[in-house]
Design a protein around this motif. Structure first.
Motif: not given
Length: 374
Positions: A107-114, A134-138
């Protein structure tokens, strides 16, 4: 004279070529809004605009929306997803869904992918702080708005929607205590690691303190791609440990997939002495609740389609440039078998005819949204 004419023509051609070259160099140095690439380093592809001003907000159609789900098993998740799709389509957006199949690292990887794929807006379903931060901050750095559902994250600017989980737990536990006369032995089906579960556990602990004559004799629970089946098998084992009528008064199930599995086990064992009090509601859940042979008698919930719709509304508020709260709590309703018709099976679309407050929520709706058809 001919040579002079040719000279002038050659100079004009050279001047035109130099002017065109200057324009080309200038164009290559433009930085697109929402791109993280420095000026002049891009491939020339125009990236989608992710920052919206009042002037840009008049038309939100065509926005690309990502939904990142920790899991999508069970009818509740399917109806939630239907609500998301319906509302994204209402605003003329395009939805792409990523499903992590209960794998938090995935899920973390998919968020960063989005984020890397530069979606215009991102929705998340479940997950936790370790998975999502991490993904939300990005996403924030890339000016991509995010609205989360059922996640324990506290990041300024990220709106988190929750169902009023403590209240749902209190509603069902109080009914359990009332029906049991304030005493008895109960089984709790619950699991840690999910934001709604953690909030529901707070109410459960308070409940045990309030009713000291109600004893927990067993507790279990885990979420997988076959949660209901796994729960059914574990409940069957507990029934064998407590085979006599009256040894188990009730089951409190903190999630509808838990309630479904436990109900099937109890019904197949012919144990009419045990009642189930659950949380969440879907069409399949409602069928079981209406079945007089089912031990599942009550549940507290928010319409899963409404959850999806409301979450999308808050995301489009952000895309419109509106200020939104960081925390949004939805109002649950209590559903008991006694409220439902005995002569016909109904769906959750009809449930509002029998249970006040169910479905059709306008939470998150803004005046400007009226231009988008429902």
């Amino acid at each position: 004279m001919t040579q002079i004419a040719h000279g002038k023509k050659r100079k004009a051609i050279i001047l035109t070529m130099l002017l065109m070259l200057a324009m080309l160099v200038s164009a290559c140095g433009v930085k697109t809004v929402g791109s993280s690439e420095p000026a002049g380093s891009g491939s020339g592809k125009v990236e989608p605009v992710t920052e919206t001003s009042a002037d840009q907000a008049s038309d939100l159609k065509g926005k690309k929306i990502a939904l990142v789900m920790e899991f999508n098993s069970g009818t509740f998740s399917q109806q939630y997803l239907a609500g998301v799709k319906e509302e994204v389509e209402r605003f003329g957006g395009e939805l792409t869904t990523f499903v992590a199949e209960t794998d938090k690292s995935k899920m973390a990887s998919q968020l960063e992918m989005a984020v890397n794929q530069k979606f215009d807006g991102i929705l998340t379903d479940h997950g936790d702080a370790a998975t999502l931060t991490a993904g939300m901050n990005k996403a924030k750095e890339a000016n991509i708005p995010v609205v989360a559902f059922d996640a324990l994250v506290e990041i300024p600017g990220i709106t988190v929607i929750e169902q009023g989980d403590q209240k749902m737990a209190e509603m069902t536990l109080e009914q359990l205590a009332k029906d049991a006369g304030g005493k008895g032995n109960i089984v709790k089906i619950w699991t840690a690691g999910f934001a709604p579960m953690e909030r529901r556990q707070v109410a459960y602990e308070q409940f045990l303190n309030t009713y000291p004559d109600i004893k927990e004799i067993a507790a279990f629970g885990s979420v997988s791609n076959s949660t209901a089946l796994d729960t059914q098998a574990k409940m069957e084992a507990i029934l064998k440990q407590y085979p006599k009528e009256g040894e188990i008064t009730a089951v409190w199930a903190s999630y509808d997939e838990f309630a479904k599995g436990a109900a099937r086990a109890i019904q197949q064992a012919g144990r009419t002495d045990i009642k189930i009090y659950g949380i969440d509601m879907s069409d399949e859940d409602l069928q079981m609740l209406q079945n007089p042979a089912s031990p599942w008698v009550a549940s507290a919930a928010v319409d899963p389609k409404d959850i999806g719709r409301i979450q999308v509304r808050y995301l489009f508020q952000k895309l419109h440039g509106d200020q939104t709260e960081d925390k949004v709590i939805l109002e649950p309703v209590y559903v008991h078998r006694d409220q439902l018709p005995a002569d016909k099976q109904i769906s959750t679309d009809e449930l509002g005819e029998y249970v006040k407050g169910w479905g059709g929520s306008t939470q998150g709706e803004q005046d400007w949204m009226s231009e988008y058809s429902k």
